[in-house]
Design a protein around this motif. Structure first.
Motif, short mmCIF file in Angstrom:
data_model
loop_
_atom_site.label_atom_id
_atom_site.label_comp_id
_atom_site.label_asym_id
_atom_site.label_seq_id
_atom_site.Cartn_x
_atom_site.Cartn_y
_atom_site.Cartn_z
N ARG A 129 0.87 -1.17 0.00
CA ARG A 129 0.00 0.00 0.00
C ARG A 129 0.90 1.23 0.00
NH1 ARG A 129 -5.38 -1.00 1.19
NH2 ARG A 129 -5.82 -3.12 1.92
N GLN A 130 0.44 2.30 -0.63
CA GLN A 130 1.19 3.54 -0.66
C GLN A 130 0.38 4.66 -0.01
OE1 GLN A 130 2.21 4.22 -4.79
NE2 GLN A 130 4.19 3.20 -4.55
N LEU A 131 1.05 5.48 0.80
CA LEU A 131 0.45 6.66 1.39
C LEU A 131 1.08 7.88 0.75
CD1 LEU A 131 0.43 5.63 5.17
CD2 LEU A 131 -1.30 5.19 3.41
N ARG A 138 -2.82 10.61 2.72
CA ARG A 138 -3.94 9.88 2.14
C ARG A 138 -3.42 8.57 1.53
NH1 ARG A 138 -8.55 13.12 0.80
NH2 ARG A 138 -8.24 15.30 1.38
N GLU A 139 -4.27 7.56 1.51
CA GLU A 139 -3.87 6.34 0.82
C GLU A 139 -3.94 6.56 -0.68
OE1 GLU A 139 -4.53 1.51 0.72
OE2 GLU A 139 -5.96 2.75 1.84
N VAL A 157 -5.79 9.41 6.00
CA VAL A 157 -5.50 8.37 6.99
C VAL A 157 -4.94 9.04 8.23
CG1 VAL A 157 -5.07 6.63 5.22
CG2 VAL A 157 -3.16 8.00 6.08
#
Length: 320
Positions: A129-131, A138-139, A157
Motif C-alpha cells: 500500500r502507498q500513502l 492519504r492512501e 488516513v
C-alpha cells in the motif's frame, strides 16, 4: 497488485532470456548451492533435528534443486515443501524436484518438526500500500477510466499510522507499507519460534523507514509502466527489511542482519566455489567469473540477506 501478479504468475513462466526477468538461481548454480550449504551448516550445528525444508515462491525449482544437491553432500536430506500457487510454475518445480509437497499458503506447512525456510525474491512481489502526502496523508488508490488505470489520492488516513520522523514530510512524498509481507513474516516467525528452525530471506530492498515510490513493472527485461497491462508484467516493490525484522522479532524469533548479498556470498565461500567450478570446466572459466560478478558485484549491494532463527538456535553462517 495482488490481482495482477496472481494472474501474471498463474499463466506463464516469466524467467530466463525468453521471459521478463532473471533471478540469482538462474544466473549460477553457485547461488543455490551456497543457500543449501548455509542451511545444512545451521541444521548440523543445531543438533541435526528432524527438519522440513521450505521455499516460498520457488520459481522453476532451480534454487531448490541446487540446494538439495549441496545439502545431500553434507548429509542433510530433508523433505521439501514449496509454497506456490501458479500451476505453470508448479509443473516446472515438480520436474526439478520430484517428490516436493505443494502448499497454497504458509498456513498448511507441517507443524511436527523444525522448518528451514528460504525466500528468494519472494517478499518483493507481495502487494504493498502507498500513502501520499498532501495537506495530509492519504492512501494512494488506483482508478480505472475506460481502459486506463491511474493512481489517485484516496481518503485521509490518521497521522498515527505514519512513522513519527516522516509525518511532516514534504507534499508529494510517498510512504510504502507492506501488510501482506508483515503477515507472512509474523506467521512463519511464530512457527519457527515454536517448532525450531530458521528463515533466510534474500531480496532487493532497504532499511527503513524511508520515503519513496519503489513500485515497478518489468517486461522483457526492461522497466515498464506499472499501471499499464495489468496481469501481463511483473509488479514488485523494494522490501523494507527493518519492518520485516521487527515483524519477526514481535513473533518471538531472533533476527540477524540484514547484510548485503555480496558480503553474504563472499563469507560463504563463493570465490572458492567459483575457482573449483572453473578448474572442473575450464571452457566455462570466463562465464563462471561473469556469473560471480553479477551475484556479488552487480546485485551484491542492492540485494540484502536477512536471517531469523528460533531462540536457542546457533548464529547462522555469515551473520556473526
Amino acid at each position: 497488485m495482488a490481482a495482477a501478479n496472481g494472474h501474471y504468475y498463474a499463466t506463464r513462466d516469466p524467467l530466463g532470456a525468453t521471459g521478463d526477468f532473471t533471478t540469482a538461481p538462474e544466473i549460477s548454480q553457485m547461488f543455490g548451492e551456497l543457500v543449501g550449504l548455509w542451511c545444512a551448516d545451521l541444521w548440523d550445528r543445531a543438533g541435526r533435528p528432524t527438519t522440513h525444508w521450505v521455499e516460498l515462491g520457488p520459481g522453476r525449482g532451480t534454487l531448490a534443486a541446487d540446494a538439495r544437491r549441496a545439502m545431500a553432500k553434507a548429509g542433510f536430506e530433508p523433505a521439501v515443501h514449496f509454497v506456490e500457487t501458479s500451476p505453470v510454475l508448479r509443473a516446472a518445480q515438480a520436474t526439478a524436484v520430484p517428490g516436493a509437497t505443494f502448499h497454497d499458503s504458509v498456513e498448511s506447512l507441517p507443524d511436527d518438526a523444525a522448518l528451514l525456510v528460504v525466500a528468494n525474491e519472494f517478499f518483493d512481489a507481495l502487494p504493498i500500500r502507498q500513502l501520499l502526502r498532501g495537506a495530509q496523508w492519504r492512501e494512494r488508490l488506483v482508478a480505472c477510466q475506460d481502459t486506463l488505470f491511474l493512481p489517485i489520492a484516496g481518503k485521509p488516513v490518521p497521522d498515527a499510522i505514519v512513522p513519527e520522523p516522516l509525518r511532516d514530510a514534504p507534499a508529494g512524498s510517498i510512504l510504502e507499507v507492506a501488510p501482506a509481507a508483515i503477515g507472512v513474516m509474523r506467521a512463519l516467525a511464530a512457527r519457527i519460534a515454536r517448532q525450531g528452525g530458521a528463515m533466510l530471506a534474500i531480496d532487493y530492498g532497504y532499511e527503513g523507514p524511508a520515503l519513496g515510490d519503489t513500485l515497478q513493472a518489468v517486461k522483457a527485461h526492461a522497466f515498464a509502466n506499472p499501471f499499464e497491462a495489468p496481469g501481463e508484467q511483473d509488479l514488485t516493490a523494494h522490501v523494507d527489511f527493518t519492518t520485516l525484522t521487527a515483524a519477526a522479532q514481535s513473533a518471538g524469533a531472533v533476527a540477524w542482519g540484514p547484510i548485503e548479498q555480496g558480503e553474504w556470498l563472499v563469507k560463504l565461500g563463493i570465490d572458492h566455489r567459483a575457482a573449483a567450478l572453473a578448474r572442473a570446466t575450464p571452457d566455462r572459466g570466463d562465464a563462471i567469473a561473469a556469473e560471480r560478478v553479477r551475484l556479488v558485484g552487480d546485485m551484491g549491494a542492492l540485494f540484502k540477506a536477512l536471517a531469523i532463527t528460533a531462540p536457542g538456535w546457533p548464529t547462522p553462517a555469515a551473520f556473526a
